[in-house]
Write a protein that holds these residues in place. Structure first.
Motif, PDB file in Angstrom:
ATOM      1  N   LEU A   1      -0.260 -33.677 -11.374  1.00  0.00           N
ATOM      2  CA  LEU A   1      -1.472 -33.111 -11.970  1.00  0.00           C
ATOM      3  C   LEU A   1      -1.126 -31.716 -12.439  1.00  0.00           C
ATOM      4  O   LEU A   1      -0.576 -30.925 -11.673  1.00  0.00           O
ATOM      5  CB  LEU A   1      -2.604 -33.054 -10.940  1.00  0.00           C
TER       6      LEU A   1
ATOM      7  N   PHE B   1      -2.947 -35.998 -15.902  1.00  0.00           N
ATOM      8  CA  PHE B   1      -2.928 -36.618 -14.578  1.00  0.00           C
ATOM      9  C   PHE B   1      -2.176 -37.935 -14.698  1.00  0.00           C
ATOM     10  O   PHE B   1      -2.644 -38.877 -15.352  1.00  0.00           O
ATOM     11  CB  PHE B   1      -4.354 -36.862 -14.088  1.00  0.00           C
TER      12      PHE B   1
ATOM     13  N   GLN C   1     -16.173 -29.992  -9.209  1.00  0.00           N
ATOM     14  CA  GLN C   1     -16.373 -31.079 -10.152  1.00  0.00           C
ATOM     15  C   GLN C   1     -15.915 -30.604 -11.529  1.00  0.00           C
ATOM     16  O   GLN C   1     -16.430 -29.624 -12.060  1.00  0.00           O
ATOM     17  CB  GLN C   1     -17.852 -31.481 -10.216  1.00  0.00           C
TER      18      GLN C   1
ATOM     19  N   MET D   1     -13.276 -36.400 -12.256  1.00  0.00           N
ATOM     20  CA  MET D   1     -12.407 -35.943 -11.182  1.00  0.00           C
ATOM     21  C   MET D   1     -13.102 -34.867 -10.352  1.00  0.00           C
ATOM     22  O   MET D   1     -13.698 -33.944 -10.900  1.00  0.00           O
ATOM     23  CB  MET D   1     -11.103 -35.384 -11.788  1.00  0.00           C
TER      24      MET D   1
ATOM     25  N   ILE E   1     -12.083 -32.257  -7.183  1.00  0.00           N
ATOM     26  CA  ILE E   1     -10.924 -31.722  -6.475  1.00  0.00           C
ATOM     27  C   ILE E   1     -11.398 -30.892  -5.289  1.00  0.00           C
ATOM     28  O   ILE E   1     -12.228 -29.989  -5.441  1.00  0.00           O
ATOM     29  CB  ILE E   1     -10.049 -30.860  -7.398  1.00  0.00           C
TER      30      ILE E   1
ATOM     31  N   VAL F   1      -7.549 -35.041  -4.728  1.00  0.00           N
ATOM     32  CA  VAL F   1      -8.114 -35.380  -6.027  1.00  0.00           C
ATOM     33  C   VAL F   1      -8.817 -36.727  -5.917  1.00  0.00           C
ATOM     34  O   VAL F   1      -8.177 -37.737  -5.579  1.00  0.00           O
ATOM     35  CB  VAL F   1      -7.016 -35.442  -7.115  1.00  0.00           C
ATOM     36  N   ARG F   2     -10.117 -36.735  -6.161  1.00  0.00           N
ATOM     37  CA  ARG F   2     -10.849 -38.012  -6.228  1.00  0.00           C
ATOM     38  C   ARG F   2     -11.041 -38.353  -7.701  1.00  0.00           C
ATOM     39  O   ARG F   2     -11.826 -37.712  -8.408  1.00  0.00           O
ATOM     40  CB  ARG F   2     -12.192 -37.921  -5.512  1.00  0.00           C
ATOM     41  N   TYR F   3     -10.286 -39.345  -8.155  1.00  0.00           N
ATOM     42  CA  TYR F   3     -10.322 -39.758  -9.558  1.00  0.00           C
ATOM     43  C   TYR F   3     -11.074 -41.082  -9.666  1.00  0.00           C
ATOM     44  O   TYR F   3     -10.796 -42.035  -8.925  1.00  0.00           O
ATOM     45  CB  TYR F   3      -8.905 -39.903 -10.095  1.00  0.00           C
ATOM     46  N   THR F   4     -12.031 -41.142 -10.576  1.00  0.00           N
ATOM     47  CA  THR F   4     -12.785 -42.369 -10.820  1.00  0.00           C
ATOM     48  C   THR F   4     -12.299 -42.995 -12.109  1.00  0.00           C
ATOM     49  O   THR F   4     -12.394 -42.381 -13.181  1.00  0.00           O
ATOM     50  CB  THR F   4     -14.294 -42.073 -10.917  1.00  0.00           C
ATOM     51  N   ASP F   5     -11.768 -44.222 -12.014  1.00  0.00           N
ATOM     52  CA  ASP F   5     -11.179 -44.856 -13.194  1.00  0.00           C
ATOM     53  C   ASP F   5     -12.251 -45.457 -14.101  1.00  0.00           C
ATOM     54  O   ASP F   5     -13.455 -45.342 -13.833  1.00  0.00           O
ATOM     55  CB  ASP F   5     -10.143 -45.907 -12.796  1.00  0.00           C
TER      56      ASP F   5
ATOM     57  N   PRO G   1     -13.498 -45.180  -7.449  1.00  0.00           N
ATOM     58  CA  PRO G   1     -12.842 -43.907  -7.081  1.00  0.00           C
ATOM     59  C   PRO G   1     -11.626 -44.144  -6.195  1.00  0.00           C
ATOM     60  O   PRO G   1     -11.568 -45.101  -5.425  1.00  0.00           O
ATOM     61  CB  PRO G   1     -13.935 -43.153  -6.317  1.00  0.00           C
TER      62      PRO G   1
ATOM     63  N   ASP H   1      -8.646 -41.621  -3.931  1.00  0.00           N
ATOM     64  CA  ASP H   1      -8.218 -40.287  -3.527  1.00  0.00           C
ATOM     65  C   ASP H   1      -6.702 -40.161  -3.561  1.00  0.00           C
ATOM     66  O   ASP H   1      -5.971 -41.088  -3.188  1.00  0.00           O
ATOM     67  CB  ASP H   1      -8.711 -39.979  -2.110  1.00  0.00           C
TER      68      ASP H   1
END
Length: 413
Positions: free
Chosen positions: A202, A213, A236, A242, A244, A254-258, A263, A265
């Protein structure tokens, strides 16, 4: 020795930056000049003065600094880079801390950094730090002020120091963040080059303001438009899926939602050192380990398990190896050739009895075949390690009832 221009004020001696002072002695041991003042001789760190020259040349040099005499600045963002030249792609020479003080020497022409496709407001300055590091810094995150002869601050809005409440967080984004498993590998010295991929990270590009990312099954890039702190150390990102969380201990989550709304982590850390160099070093270690076996052989023979030979390109030939099939070490479809590598490590307990691990890739068989090996006085001992547990690229114990084979060096028979 001549005359020098003072680059940083000495208020206790009623001297300000830009003053010309006589220089008598240079000490390379103490790293100081001895200068003359109204109250006598004074030792001053080398970085705090220009090189001694004639008085006329010193006056010309003084004029170069005159427009920004007594001008300093406080740094508003942790991690603000100082660069070798006035362009955002130039080499970093120093990273400034938030609230650190720098001396502004003079303005320099350069290319302004961009954000959101637009140039930032400000200009480039040549600055110097309290340890004598000199470089170029863009003024957007500098809060200028002046000083009087006593070193007191004149002007400058102290409140501007907190103009950007997310400055510390955004400075962190300018670092490169890698999976925390990388740090564990590097700390242990046991590198899995197949898993340690430098491009998985990242990172916010300071010049383009694009956030990239890249992780396994993730490859996204966005225009960075800032972040909102929604909780203690929780951010946010605007228009980016994302969140963080900055954790203690130097890592972030990092919580990434595709795209499907799911989501996931990722625990990320910064890494000291160049990952490409670390990977290259591990590949060299593997090459050196194999070369020891190749140079010792490269041809070996066993009365029961056939003939084994290695080539310089890591290929091998293993003829008359049918007992390996009946013993369950290889499959019936495995050919008598393939390639070999040294990618695994031994636990401390096994290092007393073995030299390492040889991993064979037989043509005609999908699964790799691992052997503990020991270079003996007149040959090579191999022990089947297929029943051994491999964790973090390390074999920690022998297999149950392993097949042990000894191969003599052919040139010794």
């Amino acid at each position: 020795m001549g005359y020098s221009v003072l680059l940083w004020n000495l208020p206790e001696n009623k001297l300000q930056d830009g003053d010309i002072v006589p220089v008598y002695i240079r000490s390379n041991i103490s790293h100081v000049y001895v200068i003359g003042t109204e109250s006598g001789k004074l030792e001053v760190p080398l970085w705090q003065l220009t090189e001694p020259v004639s008085k006329s040349k010193a006056r010309k040099l003084q004029a170069k600094y005159a427009d920004f005499a007594h001008h300093y600045a406080s740094v508003a963002m942790d991690g603000l880079p100082m660069r070798a030249e006035a362009v955002n792609t130039a080499k970093q020479v120093y990273r400034l801390r938030k609230n650190e003080i720098v001396k502004i020497l003079y303005p320099v022409k350069g290319q302004p950094p961009m954000t959101g496709g637009k140039p930032l407001e400000g200009e480039w300055f040549r600055v110097i730090t309290t340890d004598g590091t000199v470089g170029c810094c863009f003024s957007y995150n500098l809060r200028p002020f002046e000083t009087d002869i006593d070193g007191n601050r004149i002007g400058g809005d102290v409140q501007e120091e907190v103009e950007n409440p997310n400055a510390d967080f955004e400075a962190k984004l300018l670092l490169t963040w890698y999976p925390d498993s990388y740090k564990a590998m590097i700390d242990s010295g046991r590198i899995d080059v197949e898993s340690l991929v430098p491009s998985y990270n990242l990172h916010l590009d300071e010049e383009t303001q694009k956030l990239s990312f890249r992780m396994p099954k993730v490859d996204r890039t966005w225009d960075y438009a800032g972040a909102e702190e929604t909780g203690t150390n929780i951010y946010q990102l605007k228009d980016i899926p994302m969140i963080i969380t900055v954790r203690y201990g130097g890592y972030i989550v990092v919580r990434y939602t595709d795209e499907s709304g799911k989501p996931k982590d990722f625990n990320l850390v910064t890494i000291d050192g160049n990952l490409d160099e670390i990977v290259a070093s591990e590949k060299e270690r593997r090459e050196n380990e194999f070369e020891q076996i190749y140079m010792y052989g490269p041809e070996f023979k066993s009365g029961s398990y056939g003939a084994l030979s290695f080539a310089e390109d890591h290929s091998f030939s293993w003829t008359n190896n049918r007992l390996l099939v009946s013993s369950g070490v290889i499959t019936s479809g495995a050919k008598g050739n393939g390639f070999v590598e040294c990618k695994y490590f031994l636990s401390r307990a096994l290092q007393a009895s073995y030299d390492g691990v040889l991993t064979f890739h037989f043509n005609g068989q999908t699964e790799e075949v691992n052997f503990l090996y020991k270079i003996e006085e007149n040959g090579l001992r191999l022990e089947d390690a297929n029943g051994s547990d491999i964790n973090n690229s390390t074999i920690s114990e022998r297999g149950i009832s392993p097949l042990v084979m000894f191969f003599s060096k052919i040139n010794q028979e």
